[in-house]
Write a protein that holds these residues in place. Structure first.
Motif, PDB file in Angstrom:
ATOM      1  N   GLY A  97       0.814  -1.208   0.000  1.00  0.00           N
ATOM      2  CA  GLY A  97       0.000   0.000   0.000  1.00  0.00           C
ATOM      3  C   GLY A  97       0.849   1.260   0.000  1.00  0.00           C
ATOM      4  N   MET A  98       1.923   1.246   0.801  1.00  0.00           N
ATOM      5  CA  MET A  98       2.783   2.425   0.860  1.00  0.00           C
ATOM      6  C   MET A  98       3.515   2.635  -0.463  1.00  0.00           C
ATOM      7  N   VAL A  99       4.020   1.567  -1.055  1.00  0.00           N
ATOM      8  CA  VAL A  99       4.711   1.691  -2.340  1.00  0.00           C
ATOM      9  C   VAL A  99       3.775   2.276  -3.394  1.00  0.00           C
ATOM     10  N   GLU A 100       2.537   1.833  -3.419  1.00  0.00           N
ATOM     11  CA  GLU A 100       1.590   2.339  -4.416  1.00  0.00           C
ATOM     12  C   GLU A 100       1.289   3.821  -4.195  1.00  0.00           C
ATOM     13  N   TRP A 101       1.095   4.224  -2.932  1.00  0.00           N
ATOM     14  CA  TRP A 101       0.803   5.639  -2.647  1.00  0.00           C
ATOM     15  C   TRP A 101       1.998   6.500  -3.020  1.00  0.00           C
ATOM     16  N   VAL A 102       3.179   6.097  -2.599  1.00  0.00           N
ATOM     17  CA  VAL A 102       4.373   6.909  -2.843  1.00  0.00           C
ATOM     18  C   VAL A 102       4.685   7.003  -4.340  1.00  0.00           C
ATOM     19  N   THR A 103       4.720   5.878  -5.035  1.00  0.00           N
ATOM     20  CA  THR A 103       5.043   5.943  -6.459  1.00  0.00           C
ATOM     21  C   THR A 103       3.978   6.709  -7.237  1.00  0.00           C
ATOM     22  N   GLY A 104       2.711   6.545  -6.837  1.00  0.00           N
ATOM     23  CA  GLY A 104       1.641   7.273  -7.515  1.00  0.00           C
ATOM     24  C   GLY A 104       1.804   8.775  -7.395  1.00  0.00           C
ATOM     25  N   HIS A 105       2.096   9.256  -6.181  1.00  0.00           N
ATOM     26  CA  HIS A 105       2.214  10.704  -5.990  1.00  0.00           C
ATOM     27  C   HIS A 105       3.542  11.246  -6.508  1.00  0.00           C
ATOM     28  N   VAL A 106       4.596  10.459  -6.445  1.00  0.00           N
ATOM     29  CA  VAL A 106       5.850  10.903  -7.063  1.00  0.00           C
ATOM     30  C   VAL A 106       5.646  11.084  -8.565  1.00  0.00           C
ATOM     31  N   LEU A 107       5.021  10.118  -9.216  1.00  0.00           N
ATOM     32  CA  LEU A 107       4.773  10.232 -10.653  1.00  0.00           C
ATOM     33  C   LEU A 107       3.830  11.389 -10.969  1.00  0.00           C
ATOM     34  N   ARG A 108       2.836  11.583 -10.128  1.00  0.00           N
ATOM     35  CA  ARG A 108       1.898  12.703 -10.326  1.00  0.00           C
ATOM     36  C   ARG A 108       2.649  14.029 -10.370  1.00  0.00           C
ATOM     37  N   HIS A 109       3.548  14.250  -9.416  1.00  0.00           N
ATOM     38  CA  HIS A 109       4.293  15.507  -9.383  1.00  0.00           C
ATOM     39  C   HIS A 109       5.378  15.545 -10.451  1.00  0.00           C
ATOM     40  N   HIS A 110       6.010  14.427 -10.697  1.00  0.00           N
ATOM     41  CA  HIS A 110       7.061  14.366 -11.710  1.00  0.00           C
ATOM     42  C   HIS A 110       6.514  14.709 -13.096  1.00  0.00           C
ATOM     43  N   LEU A 111       5.343  14.174 -13.410  1.00  0.00           N
ATOM     44  CA  LEU A 111       4.768  14.373 -14.741  1.00  0.00           C
ATOM     45  C   LEU A 111       3.897  15.625 -14.845  1.00  0.00           C
ATOM     46  N   GLY A 112       3.663  16.294 -13.727  1.00  0.00           N
ATOM     47  CA  GLY A 112       2.879  17.520 -13.756  1.00  0.00           C
ATOM     48  C   GLY A 112       1.403  17.308 -14.006  1.00  0.00           C
ATOM     49  N   PHE A 113       0.855  16.216 -13.492  1.00  0.00           N
ATOM     50  CA  PHE A 113      -0.556  15.912 -13.738  1.00  0.00           C
ATOM     51  C   PHE A 113      -1.476  17.011 -13.230  1.00  0.00           C
ATOM     52  N   ASP A 114      -1.140  17.632 -12.107  1.00  0.00           N
ATOM     53  CA  ASP A 114      -2.032  18.645 -11.538  1.00  0.00           C
ATOM     54  C   ASP A 114      -2.259  19.792 -12.511  1.00  0.00           C
ATOM     55  N   ARG A 115      -1.247  20.146 -13.249  1.00  0.00           N
ATOM     56  CA  ARG A 115      -1.354  21.267 -14.194  1.00  0.00           C
ATOM     57  C   ARG A 115      -2.443  20.989 -15.233  1.00  0.00           C
ATOM     58  N   ASP A 116      -2.542  19.739 -15.668  1.00  0.00           N
ATOM     59  CA  ASP A 116      -3.523  19.394 -16.696  1.00  0.00           C
ATOM     60  C   ASP A 116      -4.896  19.107 -16.094  1.00  0.00           C
ATOM     61  N   ILE A 117      -4.904  18.368 -14.981  1.00  0.00           N
ATOM     62  CA  ILE A 117      -6.182  17.974 -14.382  1.00  0.00           C
ATOM     63  C   ILE A 117      -6.930  19.180 -13.844  1.00  0.00           C
ATOM     64  N   CYS A 118      -6.194  20.150 -13.294  1.00  0.00           N
ATOM     65  CA  CYS A 118      -6.837  21.297 -12.659  1.00  0.00           C
ATOM     66  C   CYS A 118      -7.148  22.437 -13.630  1.00  0.00           C
ATOM     67  N   ALA A 119      -6.817  22.274 -14.893  1.00  0.00           N
ATOM     68  CA  ALA A 119      -7.074  23.340 -15.867  1.00  0.00           C
ATOM     69  C   ALA A 119      -8.573  23.544 -16.049  1.00  0.00           C
ATOM     70  N   THR A 120      -9.001  24.798 -16.030  1.00  0.00           N
ATOM     71  CA  THR A 120     -10.423  25.114 -16.208  1.00  0.00           C
ATOM     72  C   THR A 120     -10.706  25.786 -17.548  1.00  0.00           C
ATOM     73  N   GLU A 121      -9.649  26.150 -18.271  1.00  0.00           N
ATOM     74  CA  GLU A 121      -9.802  26.784 -19.579  1.00  0.00           C
ATOM     75  C   GLU A 121      -9.029  25.954 -20.612  1.00  0.00           C
ATOM     76  N   PRO A 122      -9.452  25.991 -21.878  1.00  0.00           N
ATOM     77  CA  PRO A 122      -8.699  25.274 -22.921  1.00  0.00           C
ATOM     78  C   PRO A 122      -7.245  25.715 -22.933  1.00  0.00           C
ATOM     79  N   HIS A 123      -6.360  24.781 -23.010  1.00  0.00           N
ATOM     80  CA  HIS A 123      -4.939  25.118 -23.074  1.00  0.00           C
ATOM     81  C   HIS A 123      -4.214  23.987 -23.808  1.00  0.00           C
ATOM     82  N   TRP A 124      -3.083  24.337 -24.343  1.00  0.00           N
ATOM     83  CA  TRP A 124      -2.290  23.338 -25.085  1.00  0.00           C
ATOM     84  C   TRP A 124      -0.841  23.528 -24.637  1.00  0.00           C
ATOM     85  N   ASP A 125      -0.584  23.051 -23.418  1.00  0.00           N
ATOM     86  CA  ASP A 125       0.713  23.250 -22.792  1.00  0.00           C
ATOM     87  C   ASP A 125       1.567  22.014 -23.048  1.00  0.00           C
ATOM     88  N   GLN A 126       2.524  22.157 -23.944  1.00  0.00           N
ATOM     89  CA  GLN A 126       3.329  21.007 -24.347  1.00  0.00           C
ATOM     90  C   GLN A 126       4.674  20.937 -23.627  1.00  0.00           C
TER      91      GLN A 126
END
Length: 310
Positions: A97-126
């Motif tokens: 369980g700990m490995v899954e939580w840690v790797t999941g959140h490390v990858l989330r921040h590493h890949l910048g998922f929040d920037r895309d998931i939290c976007a409220t306006e159309p954007h094309w940030d490459q």
């Protein structure tokens, strides 16, 4: 026949009754499990979690061990009435369980998922994130859970630095230790994962000074213990832009009070102490194995060192 007291918060017995009975049977242990003390002197083992009402271990004069359902034992290790051997919980369910939580959140921040998931306006940030091999992750704490997480992150090709208070060697991990080893680790870390136990030495370890050692914009993940961080210092570092984000699963007060500033801060993610839970099926097998060992005169697994606190 051994007599086992199950002392834990209300409701847990319903979850543990079947798996613990089954695990003891599979281990060849004839046992009677009770949830009320009755005659404490007749109890051979105490299966324990805080919140079950048991705080005085003095009457359990015949108990051969107290077997914790929790990985952390800071709430009980200093109890002066607890003179019996104390074993903490280390099991596959906690680790996975700990490995899954840690790797999941490390990858989330590493890949910048929040920037895309939290976007409220159309954007094309490459913007392309770096490869894992170009990101340094520091894992503070190299016990069973820390080691497993460090190895999983290294398998994803992150550059992983490990830190512990005492020397540790983990193949494939650049390990550091002691007070002198902490600063060079934090100075290189884009993401920091806290997996230390709570002890007098680790209380408030991540304070304003140590946060200042991090590269600007670093991310802090704390699935370890709430007391490892100075909350006011973390908030100040976030407000100053020194810290990029804090993803926190554990807190000094739980549940986290509704008026706590962590809830409202745009760069804080709160998860409700779910990074790693004890799973009854796997934990029951650990308990049964320790009972078997004690009955056979073998060393107990995961026995707590009272001087170190874990």
């Amino acid at each position: 026949m051994v007599r086992i007291l199950f002392s834990a918060p209300p409701g847990l017995w319903a979850e543990y009754r079947a798996p613990l009975t089954r695990a003891l049977d599979e281990a060849g242990i004839k046992a009677e499990i009770v949830t009320g003390t009755g005659d404490p002197a007749a109890i051979d083992y105490v299966v324990f979690a805080p919140g079950g009402g048991l705080s005085d271990f003095t009457p359990f004069t015949g108990a051969k061990a107290v077997l914790s359902l929790w990985a952390g034992v800071e709430t009980v290790v200093g109890n002066p009435t607890l003179t019996q051997p104390l074993c903490r919980m280390v099991d596959a369910g906690l680790e996975e369980g700990m490995v899954e939580w840690v790797t999941g959140h490390v990858l989330r921040h590493h890949l910048g998922f929040d920037r895309d998931i939290c976007a409220t306006e159309p954007h094309w940030d490459q913007r392309v994130p770096p490869l894992a091999r170009d990101r340094t992750v520091a894992v503070l704490g190299l016990g069973a859970l820390g080691r497993a997480c460090a190895e999983a992150l290294a398998a994803l090709r992150f550059r992983v630095l490990g830190w512990s208070r005492n020397p540790r060697a983990v193949p494939g991990i650049d390990c550091h230790h002691g007070a002198e080893g902490l600063r060079p680790v934090l100075e290189q870390a884009g993401i920091v994962v806290l997996l230390l136990p709570r002890t007098p030495e680790t209380e408030g370890l991540i304070d304003a000074e140590r946060l200042s050692w991090l590269p600007e914009g670093a991310v802090l993940l704390n699935p370890g213990r709430g007391a490892l961080i100075d909350e006011a210092a973390v908030l100040a570092a976030l407000d100053a832009g020194r810290l990029g984000h804090a993803t926190l699963d554990v807190f000094r007060t739980e549940p986290l009070p509704p008026d706590h500033p962590f809830w409202r801060h745009p760069r804080v993610t709160v998860t409700p102490h779910v990074a790693s839970e004890t799973r009854p099926a796997s934990a029951a097998r650990v308990i049964a194995e320790n009972v078997r060992r004690a009955e056979a005169g073998e060393p107990l697994l995961f026995r707590v060192d009272r001087a170190r606190g874990y």
